[in-house]
Scaffold this active site. Structure first.
Site, mmCIF file in Angstrom:
data_model
loop_
_atom_site.group_PDB
_atom_site.id
_atom_site.type_symbol
_atom_site.label_atom_id
_atom_site.label_comp_id
_atom_site.label_asym_id
_atom_site.label_seq_id
_atom_site.Cartn_x
_atom_site.Cartn_y
_atom_site.Cartn_z
ATOM 1 C CG LEU A 78 82.939 -9.646 103.377
ATOM 2 C CD1 LEU A 78 83.282 -9.046 104.737
ATOM 3 C CD2 LEU A 78 82.565 -11.114 103.520
ATOM 4 C CG ASP A 79 76.197 -9.776 101.364
ATOM 5 O OD1 ASP A 79 76.434 -9.514 102.567
ATOM 6 O OD2 ASP A 79 75.540 -10.776 101.012
ATOM 7 C CB SER A 80 75.067 -4.290 102.156
ATOM 8 O OG SER A 80 73.917 -5.017 101.779
ATOM 9 C CG ASP A 82 78.422 -11.062 104.279
ATOM 10 O OD1 ASP A 82 77.662 -11.775 104.954
ATOM 11 O OD2 ASP A 82 78.772 -11.337 103.112
ATOM 12 C CB THR A 83 79.257 -4.470 105.531
ATOM 13 O OG1 THR A 83 79.990 -4.850 104.365
ATOM 14 C CG2 THR A 83 79.860 -3.217 106.113
#
Length: 123
Positions: A78-80, A82-83
């Site tokens: 996941l990318d930032s 998504d986090t």
């Protein structure tokens, strides 16, 4: 915050000190227990289950890869952004607000579980 402080300066509430005595019936004390915040605190297992359910339900996540020790970026890809979305979903699930400074640190299920378990208002 200034409005809140001004209002609190002018509100006065009477405080009654309760002291346990032998003459008090146990049923009177049971009413106090109903309002205790410690009775409804989530167990660690409940927090783990609910955090994992939130992460598994995220569209970009393969549910079979989700464990309590999984890292959002390294293990799930996941990318930032998504986090951030997962943290927002956790806030909604547990009905709490995680400050941005703390939310930035949550990058794994383990950190989310620890933060939520130790939060006094998680529900």
């Amino acid at each position: 915050m200034a409005l809140r402080a001004a209002v609190l300066r002018h509100i006065r509430l009477p405080v009654q000190t309760l002291t346990p005595t032998a003459s008090r019936a146990p049923s009177q004390w049971s009413l106090l227990r109903l309002f205790s915040s410690h009775d409804d605190h989530l167990t660690k297992e409940e927090v783990i289950d609910r955090v994992l359910d939130v992460v598994k339900s995220f569209p970009k996540v393969d549910p079979s890869k989700v464990t309590p020790d999984v890292h959002f970026q390294k293990d799930l890809g996941l990318d930032s952004l998504d986090t951030v979305e997962i943290v927002m979903a956790l806030e909604e699930e547990f009905k709490l607000e995680i400050p941005d400074k703390e939310a930035d640190k949550i990058d794994s299920c383990n950190l989310a579980i620890e933060y939520i378990y130790n939060h006094p208002m998680a529900g």
